[in-house]
Design a protein around this motif. Structure first.
Motif, PDB file in Angstrom:
ATOM      1  N   ASP A 255       2.474 -23.631  19.939  1.00  0.00           N
ATOM      2  CA  ASP A 255       1.059 -23.966  19.725  1.00  0.00           C
ATOM      3  C   ASP A 255       0.197 -23.512  20.900  1.00  0.00           C
ATOM      4  N   SER A 258      -0.246 -19.769  20.910  1.00  0.00           N
ATOM      5  CA  SER A 258      -1.171 -19.361  19.864  1.00  0.00           C
ATOM      6  C   SER A 258      -2.610 -19.692  20.255  1.00  0.00           C
ATOM      7  N   THR A 261      -3.595 -17.141  22.825  1.00  0.00           N
ATOM      8  CA  THR A 261      -3.762 -15.827  22.190  1.00  0.00           C
ATOM      9  C   THR A 261      -5.095 -15.776  21.453  1.00  0.00           C
ATOM     10  N   ASN A 262      -5.395 -16.854  20.756  1.00  0.00           N
ATOM     11  CA  ASN A 262      -6.654 -16.921  20.032  1.00  0.00           C
ATOM     12  C   ASN A 262      -7.844 -16.814  20.988  1.00  0.00           C
TER      13      ASN A 262
ATOM     14  N   ILE B 154       1.263 -21.489  11.737  1.00  0.00           N
ATOM     15  CA  ILE B 154       1.487 -20.293  12.548  1.00  0.00           C
ATOM     16  C   ILE B 154       2.931 -20.257  13.028  1.00  0.00           C
ATOM     17  N   ASP B 157       2.405 -16.009  17.323  1.00  0.00           N
ATOM     18  CA  ASP B 157       1.030 -15.613  17.630  1.00  0.00           C
ATOM     19  C   ASP B 157       0.984 -15.161  19.083  1.00  0.00           C
ATOM     20  N   GLN B 158       1.116 -13.849  19.283  1.00  0.00           N
ATOM     21  CA  GLN B 158       1.254 -13.307  20.633  1.00  0.00           C
ATOM     22  C   GLN B 158       0.348 -12.098  20.827  1.00  0.00           C
ATOM     23  N   ARG B 173      -3.155  -8.615  18.592  1.00  0.00           N
ATOM     24  CA  ARG B 173      -2.691  -9.967  18.305  1.00  0.00           C
ATOM     25  C   ARG B 173      -1.634  -9.872  17.212  1.00  0.00           C
ATOM     26  N   ILE B 175       0.719 -11.643  14.774  1.00  0.00           N
ATOM     27  CA  ILE B 175       0.675 -12.999  14.219  1.00  0.00           C
ATOM     28  C   ILE B 175       1.425 -13.073  12.883  1.00  0.00           C
TER      29      ILE B 175
END
Lengths: 458, 458
Positions: A255, A258, A261-262, B154, B157-158, B173, B175
């Motif tokens: 989490d 992510s 990354t977001n 998710i 997510d990297q 990204r 994902i």
């Protein structure tokens, strides 16, 4: 051996009192004279036509202008001066195990910008310019132990960032080595246990930034063995060990990755160099580079004279803050495990857009009076009761670059009613999760690391 | 559900044969015409006075010159063209669990530079320019599922890097999301199991680079449960699971971090932009930007016409390689556990100086005949016997930027006598250690990730 070092202040070499006395005495013995001078009077330095300041050798560091464009925060474009020092330097602590206890070889080091003159610093603090002898000077003390360290003697070895608001993508090599041979003890050096260093950290401005960042990487719980007695460890210390070993996390590391990354995908940060002479809101004279509104910081030129056993003198630019700073972590027990309230913060000199920062990190003078002008959680930490303060000390930033810069460092325990739901740029992490990010480059910022190193176990 | 997806080719939607047939049919149905044109004839593109190429909107990507200074390798200073695309795009795979098996929604995507026209690509492949609709075009299919994904949906997510020799610090990204709702199946999309995708990867040029990088981050062993039967898994697959879960490592992660910190401190990489018109060794005409000696790669301008159900046409620059490439991992069992021979490699567009790369990564045409002109381990991998080749396929690089670029991808099993001692820039890692680095930004390069994704379990 590390756990015992953390719990021991019966140092056969120096008691804690002696160490404090030693630093105070060193501060009395030395005279540091800082004289404000014109940039054009700085020997060995020159100003380029665009207003940037450089050492005549082209090495050490320079002061240049950067243009920042970002969609983070309220201001999308600005210019400011920044310290550019593209070399990776050593911040190294040499340690030795004696009778089952780990001792760190610490240095009483004079830095021109220190609020006091002398602070406890790592064994080795050397830029590449230093140790490749751009000066005509000698090699720094103990350098050879670090350069020749074998993998089995390395306890920790990480690239870590410095202040992203003041340095352009600066990183240092944070390294702890353990030697077995006899070490010659030079006059400015003393052996200290981890407990002693941490106690000195709870006094104002005694342990320098470089010591704090190096020690922050040492994940104490990795060194716990069934042979270690935890007698003498405080309840809070034991709870920190639990937070550092647990898998009971409020949010998983997937989490957090992510989430980060977001944020890194969402926010742009584009920096390009610009002329110091062409920075709106800043005045560049031969005496200083300062903002017209007097905010944030300014660049000054100084002549430094240090009188000790011998006299040394040199010129350099320094960064002088115009406002006090505050760095605070809020911690809260979630299902019985301490979690830290982490902020993802963008600063213009960051290597990778955002770094993980303390809950609150700001210049207190720049904070407005209205609620919307204050950083999230600002009111909560400045209004915390005495019982909530786990750490509260003034800590200096690097005295080789900053003039009298100190930040209030706080760790604040949240009360029961503190909300678990957080604004988008914030998350809860256990100490175990923090250390997982910390061992990789450019995740935890230096203010966060400084606070992590202040965690006491006694 | 992921383990079952890895072992299952009994796809109720499409058999593996049908999928292969579908891609081949799609390739027949579509006509892609690539016409070399002058840069000045590229519609919507222009050349700046310095020779750099830009889209008229200022977005998408540009071709610019960079000046590289480094103390790594034999050449300390050079200039070259590079793709500058500072936006972070999405490479996203949408998945859904059906009867306990995970299915990936894959797309048959046309890219102008593909050696064939259509390859299997992720559900979503969109630059920020794409999805913020700089075009007048519509939003890419399925975008909304990624934008609105909740943390619990998710899987991965990297932020991951692209080719450091061709892109300036480009990242995407990567994902993977898992949805539960019904998904409308558009004509260019098919549901596939992981096993089916991996089988297609063992054919030449069927699975595109973006699919390979996204799937490389999926650490299979994380999803193993006592409920999963490993029936049908190959001995090699089981040994890969062991390498991905073991703590029996030849070198500890602390050693690897120190090794990498040392290399990042040792090698400087400084890149600044320069004029394309002023790059020694390169000729910049209106027809191409190419090296005088014909080596490495050149930049060409093309007019693309794609005739399918409808006709689309546009102009863009492409990067055309002048030499074939080779990416090879050597793997060796050490104390019964497979270890990968990892190289720390500096490439000029790297975000953080060096990334972890395959054992051998080079342009084969640029390799000399003398031993000292060959990359380490080059002879070993090109002379490997058929029995030693675990993976051997040609794989394409991103067809949106590269023209007919393919690399031979090899995983080679070392023989008994292969030495454990390695040159300084090389180390042995278990798959578990590789995944630890892989989940953080900018450690594993895209060539290494492409090979990791090719590991078969059946």
């Amino acid at each position: 051996m590390i756990i015992r070092s953390l719990l021991t202040d019966e140092n056969p070499f120096n008691s804690s009192e002696e160490l404090k006395e030693w630093i105070l005495q060193r501060n009395k013995d030395v005279e540091v004279r800082i004289e404000r001078i014109q940039f054009s009077d700085m020997k060995m330095w020159h100003k380029d036509p665009d207003g940037s300041l450089h050492h005549d050798t082209g090495r050490f560091f320079s002061i240049q202008g950067i243009d920042v464009a970002t969609d983070y925060g309220n201001i999308s474009n600005w210019r400011q001066p920044i310290i550019n020092q593209p070399e990776v330097g050593y911040l190294g602590i040499l340690t030795k195990e004696i009778d089952g206890i780990l001792y760190c070889l610490m240095q009483a080091k004079i830095e021109p910008g220190n609020i006091n003159s002398v602070q406890i610093s790592p064994t080795l603090q050397a830029t590449k310019s230093n140790y490749s002898r751009v000066h005509t000077g000698k090699a720094p003390r103990y350098l050879e132990y670090f350069v020749n360290a074998k993998p089995e003697n390395i306890i920790l070895d990480q690239l870590q960032s410095e202040q992203g608001a003041r340095f352009l993508r600066k990183r240092n090599r944070n390294i702890i080595i353990k030697v077995t041979e006899n070490i010659e003890l030079h006059p400015d050096f003393r052996w200290m246990t981890l407990r002693q260093i941490k106690e000195l950290m709870h006094c104002d401005n005694l342990v320098n930034m470089d010591t704090r960042t190096v020690l922050s990487g040492l994940k104490i719980s990795d060194y716990m063995t069934p042979l270690d007695s935890l007698n003498g460890m405080s309840k809070f210390g034991k709870e920190m060990l639990l937070s550092s070993t647990t898998n009971h996390e409020y949010k998983s590391t997937i989490d957090h990755l992510s989430w980060l990354t977001n944020l890194k995908s969402k926010y742009d940060l584009r920096t390009t160099t610009c002329a110091v002479n062409n920075m709106p809101g800043w005045n560049s004279t031969d005496f200083e580079i300062a903002r017209e509104d007097g905010k944030y910081f300014k660049i000054i030129g100084v002549n430094v004279t240090i009188s000790n056993r011998e006299v040394a003198t040199w010129c350099q630019p320094l960064v002088q803050p115009m406002q006090d700073g505050l760095c605070a972590f809020i911690v809260k027990k979630i299902d019985g495990i301490y979690h830290f309230l982490i902020q993802a913060k963008l600063e213009c000199g960051n290597f990778d857009i955002l770094e993980l920062a303390p809950t609150v990190q700001c210049l207190t003078g720049a904070v407005g009076k209205e609620a919307h002008e204050k950083p999230d959680f600002y009111d909560y930490v400045v209004n915390a009761s005495k019982e909530q303060l786990i750490v509260d000390a003034l800590q200096s930033e690097e005295g080789g670059r900053f003039y009298h810069e100190q930040n209030r460092n706080l760790i604040v325990e949240a009360d029961e009613s503190f909300p678990l739901n957080l604004p988008p740029r914030f998350t809860w992490m256990t100490l175990s999760q923090i250390y997982e990010f910390l061992r990789f480059n450019n995740y935890l910022n230096i203010q966060a690391r400084s606070l992590i190193s202040a965690i006491k176990f006694v």
